[in-house]
Design an enzyme around this catalytic site. Sequence first.
Site, mmCIF file in Angstrom:
data_model
loop_
_atom_site.group_PDB
_atom_site.id
_atom_site.type_symbol
_atom_site.label_atom_id
_atom_site.label_comp_id
_atom_site.label_asym_id
_atom_site.label_seq_id
_atom_site.Cartn_x
_atom_site.Cartn_y
_atom_site.Cartn_z
ATOM 1 N N ASN A 193 0.662 -1.230 -0.010
ATOM 2 C CA ASN A 193 -0.177 -0.040 -0.141
ATOM 3 C C ASN A 193 0.638 1.291 -0.143
ATOM 4 O O ASN A 193 0.496 2.208 -0.602
ATOM 5 C CB ASN A 193 -0.997 -0.117 1.155
ATOM 6 N N GLY A 239 9.401 -11.881 -5.045
ATOM 7 C CA GLY A 239 8.861 -13.098 -5.239
ATOM 8 C C GLY A 239 7.575 -13.148 -4.254
ATOM 9 O O GLY A 239 7.422 -12.192 -3.491
ATOM 10 N N THR A 240 6.966 -14.242 -4.217
ATOM 11 C CA THR A 240 5.582 -14.412 -3.436
ATOM 12 C C THR A 240 5.927 -14.502 -1.933
ATOM 13 O O THR A 240 7.045 -14.927 -1.553
ATOM 14 C CB THR A 240 5.181 -15.328 -4.015
ATOM 15 N N GLY A 241 4.910 -14.413 -1.006
ATOM 16 C CA GLY A 241 5.091 -14.570 0.245
ATOM 17 C C GLY A 241 5.399 -16.054 0.503
ATOM 18 O O GLY A 241 6.291 -16.265 1.452
ATOM 19 N N PRO A 242 4.464 -17.191 -0.047
ATOM 20 C CA PRO A 242 4.945 -18.454 0.506
ATOM 21 C C PRO A 242 6.332 -18.858 0.061
ATOM 22 O O PRO A 242 6.634 -19.585 0.528
ATOM 23 C CB PRO A 242 3.576 -18.948 -0.470
ATOM 24 N N VAL A 260 9.410 -16.414 -1.046
ATOM 25 C CA VAL A 260 10.369 -15.905 -0.498
ATOM 26 C C VAL A 260 10.152 -15.371 0.768
ATOM 27 O O VAL A 260 11.053 -15.286 1.910
ATOM 28 C CB VAL A 260 10.345 -14.506 -1.452
ATOM 29 N N GLY A 261 8.832 -14.714 1.196
ATOM 30 C CA GLY A 261 8.568 -14.426 2.467
ATOM 31 C C GLY A 261 8.795 -15.403 3.676
ATOM 32 O O GLY A 261 9.600 -15.432 4.652
ATOM 33 N N GLU A 288 3.198 -5.559 12.331
ATOM 34 C CA GLU A 288 2.364 -4.164 12.254
ATOM 35 C C GLU A 288 1.374 -4.813 11.115
ATOM 36 O O GLU A 288 1.591 -5.049 10.018
ATOM 37 C CB GLU A 288 3.266 -2.998 11.613
ATOM 38 N N CYS A 342 -3.457 1.259 6.435
ATOM 39 C CA CYS A 342 -3.962 0.616 7.747
ATOM 40 C C CYS A 342 -4.438 1.569 8.667
ATOM 41 O O CYS A 342 -5.072 1.174 9.745
ATOM 42 C CB CYS A 342 -2.692 -0.260 8.286
ATOM 43 N N GLU A 360 7.361 0.089 16.240
ATOM 44 C CA GLU A 360 8.559 0.663 15.435
ATOM 45 C C GLU A 360 8.406 2.428 15.630
ATOM 46 O O GLU A 360 7.671 2.826 16.334
ATOM 47 C CB GLU A 360 8.071 0.483 14.042
#
Length: 482
Positions: free
Chosen positions: A151, A205-208, A210-211, A249, A283, A461
């Site tokens: 975002n 890359g994607t969350g599944p 790289v994340g 967060e 958010c 943070e």
Amino acid sequence: MKKILNYIDGSYCEPYTQDWLDNYNPSKGAVYSKIASSSSIDVDKAYQAAKKAFPSWSNTTIDARSAILLKIANLIEDNLDMLAEAESLDNGKPLSLAKTVDIPRASSNFRFFAHAITQFASEAHESVGLETMNFTLRQAIGVVGCISPWNLPLYLFTWKIAPAIAAGNTVVAKPSEVTPMTAFLLGKICTQAGLPNGVLNIINGTGPSVGQAIVEHPNIKAISFTGGTKTGASIARTAAPMFKKLSLELGGKNPNIIFADCNYEKMLSITVKSSFANQGQICLCGSRIFVEKSIYSKFKNDFVSRVKELKVGDPFASSTQIGALVSKPHLDKVMSYIDLAKEEGGEVLYGGNKVIVNGSENGYYLEPTIIEVTNNNCRVNQEEIFGPVVTMMSFDTEEDVLEMANNVKYGLSATLWTSNLDRTMRMSKQIESGIVWVNTWLNRDLRTPFGGVKNSGVGREGGFEALKFFTESKNICIKYDN
């Protein structure tokens, strides 16, 4: 077609798999670049580069680290137009917003932590009469992982990596695969600024893939993540048994509480902004509006009138106030909540329809949407929509609105409009959120702690809180002869 590469050990490189993801321009609904679809192999390559760089970087003087961060901040400012255009193209937000908020804030993040690290002091405690001296070191953790959302792409990416490297860590970072362009461009800026190779490594890359690889890497010792609550819970399940430090967060369903004694015109103007800025994809947006009954009818009429004036259009048009949503799946999700609201008995006071923009007919545009509800327990008042959709309802008493404000699983921020100082103090203490804005919204001092309670996250943070997170404290006790 442009390729968005990984940035490892100071150089750009293609993913090990040679696989690529489509990157869409939300305003056109069309693919305009390819993103590296990386894997755990690329993450480990980045880790090895970060590990190699850590001993030297962690022992680099604070003044030298600060100087490099200031150079990065200056180069972001020098490249404002280029970065803002890239952000708007990649995210769908109005170019005017990227130029005035997103990119300047990215520069400010580096500038702030460049200065903050010079004031981040160790502590000493003398035990008088016992001939002992305690002093506490704050040492860099090592290789840390930073995962940022789509975002506010460069804004929140730099919010994480700036304090991490300022404190002497080296970083393996993952931007969102939905909006990777400005993080990709940042690599070149860091090289120009003289950031040593391996201090910052950016893996796409994607969350599944790289994340998850970052989170479960046995030697990446801390994870800072901003994103959805569901993903945050998944990260915690992996990282907690590995005893990693976590800063999460997460989502929000923030109340905007309006009392009759407020500065009405100021409240009305800022409430339009707090509802629909960045297409409601912040958010911190006030997505639940509660209005004291005595002014509810007036507010409803005035708010709808103001929102009708908002211009939805091409992000690059100077008149545009609301751009495109970030992706087709996200547009579909937001639309599904509008349909749900109708099923639950909510009344759409304005909006709720897709917008066709001339020359961008396939873009992901949606009218700003106002829904009147009568029950705070309805799903559209309980679940995060994260789009240009707000609900509104009236309240009778301070006690009633406080109960409704707190009756959600989230607790990120709240906005309170009143001129009553006693009420301000009472409610600010009782509202269950990490941030309370009184007679303002999104007014951020970077020295202050940022984060939420309940399902909105873990940790804080900002300011020294971020530098504390990215360091480990070590107490040293010395006994001496008097």
